[in-house]
Design an enzyme around this catalytic site. Sequence first.
Site, PDB file in Angstrom:
ATOM      1  N   ALA A   1       0.857  -1.194   0.000  1.00 47.63           N
ATOM      2  CA  ALA A   1       0.000   0.000   0.000  1.00 47.63           C
ATOM      3  C   ALA A   1       0.888   1.238   0.000  1.00 47.63           C
ATOM      4  CB  ALA A   1      -0.896  -0.020   1.234  1.00 47.63           C
TER       5      ALA A   1
ATOM      6  N   GLY B   1       0.799  -4.996   1.101  1.00 45.54           N
ATOM      7  CA  GLY B   1      -0.300  -5.143   0.147  1.00 45.54           C
ATOM      8  C   GLY B   1       0.125  -5.800  -1.161  1.00 45.54           C
TER       9      GLY B   1
ATOM     10  N   GLU C   1      -0.157  -9.285  -0.424  1.00 44.44           N
ATOM     11  CA  GLU C   1      -1.589  -9.599  -0.242  1.00 44.44           C
ATOM     12  C   GLU C   1      -2.283  -9.712  -1.602  1.00 44.44           C
ATOM     13  OE1 GLU C   1      -1.973  -6.348   2.604  1.00 44.44           O
ATOM     14  OE2 GLU C   1      -2.777  -7.758   4.065  1.00 44.44           O
TER      15      GLU C   1
ATOM     16  N   GLU D   1       4.162  -4.973   7.932  1.00 38.87           N
ATOM     17  CA  GLU D   1       3.340  -3.921   8.529  1.00 38.87           C
ATOM     18  C   GLU D   1       3.659  -3.656  10.001  1.00 38.87           C
ATOM     19  OE1 GLU D   1       2.277  -6.173   6.408  1.00 38.87           O
ATOM     20  OE2 GLU D   1       0.877  -5.265   4.989  1.00 38.87           O
TER      21      GLU D   1
END
Length: 257
Positions: free
Chosen positions: A62, A108, A111, A131
Site C-alpha cells: 500500500a 499489500g 496480499e 506492517e
Amino acid sequence: MNALNYEMSNHVATITLNSPPANALSSTIMQGLSDILDQIEKDPSIKAIVLKGEGKFFSAGADIKEFTTLQQSSDYQSLAKKGQDLFNRVENFHIPIIASIHGAALGGGLELAMACHIRIVTETAKLGLPELTLGIIPGFAGTQRLPQYVGTAKAYEMILLGEPITGKQAADWGLANTATSEDELAATTQLLAQKITEKSGPSIRHVMELIPYAKSAQFQIGVEKEAEAFGKIFGSKGAKEGIQAFIDKRKPNLKDI
Ligand SMILES: C/C=C/C(=O)SCCNC(=O)CCNC(=O)[C@H](O)C(C)(C)COP(=O)(O)OP(=O)(O)OC[C@H]1O[C@@H](n2cnc3c(N)ncnc32)[C@H](O)[C@@H]1OP(=O)(O)O
C-alpha cells in the site's frame, strides 16, 4: 504515464503495475486494476491473466505516503475494506490470474499476489508482510490468506517479525508455486499461461468457480475483523512512529509502545 498497462496476446491478458520504483498500491492503481478487470470481463477470448510489476519490484505494498493523507479510524477501515473487496474479486475472478513476482512483494503487494491463483517468483525476490515494523497490521486480508499457504506457525513468525522470506523459501513453504532465476521468470510465467489457454474455456470457468469453496467459512469473518483492527491501529502511537520513521528513512522505535 499510465499507472497500469494492459495488453492482450494469444488469449493471455498481461497487466503491468507501472508506478516505479515501488509500484505502491495507491488508490489510483487500485481503481485502475478494478477498471481493467471490468474490461477483461467483457472479453470472452481471454483465458489467462498475468500480473507483473515494472521496474525493480512487483509491488512494495500500500502507498505509505498516501496513509498520511487520511485522518480517522473509519478512513483506514474503509481503505482496508476497499482493498479486501478488490482482492476478493481477484480471488473469485472467473479467469486464472498468475502473479509473476520479482524484486519484492511486500505488504499489500504480497496480499495482492496471495489473492492471485498462481504465483511464480524469482529465487531472490523478497516476500513478506512488514506492517508491524510500521506500527500497524496487515489490512488487505494478509492475516487470513498467509496462514492458508504457509500454515499458522510460519504465518505468526512472518507477520510478528515482519521480515521477508526469499522466493526460494516461498516456493519451499507453499506460498509460491515455482521459483525461477531472474532470467527465466517471464518465460516460465508465459509458458504456464499458454498451457492454461490450451484448455477449454468452460472447464477453466468451472474450476475457477469451484476451488474457492475449499476456503474456510471463517475467512469472511476474519477479513471483517482485520479491517476493523486496521482502522483502530492507525490511532496508536506505534503507527505514528512507524510511518514517520519510514518517511524519515530511519529505524522505528516501537519497543516501549
Ligand atoms: C493494507 C496494506 C498495508 C501495507 O501494504 S503497508 C506497506 C507495507 N510495505 C512496506 O513496508 C515496504 C516498504 N518499502 C521497503 O521496505 C523498501 O522501500 C523496499 C524494500 C521495497 C525497497 O528498498 P530500496 O531498494 O532501499 O528502495 P527505497 O529507497 O526504500 O524505496 C524507493 C522509493 O520507493 C518508496 N517506497 C517504497 N515502498 C513504498 C510504499 N509502500 N509506499 C510508498 N512509497 C514507497 C520509497 O519511499 C522511496 O521513495 P523516494 O525515492 O521518494 O525516497
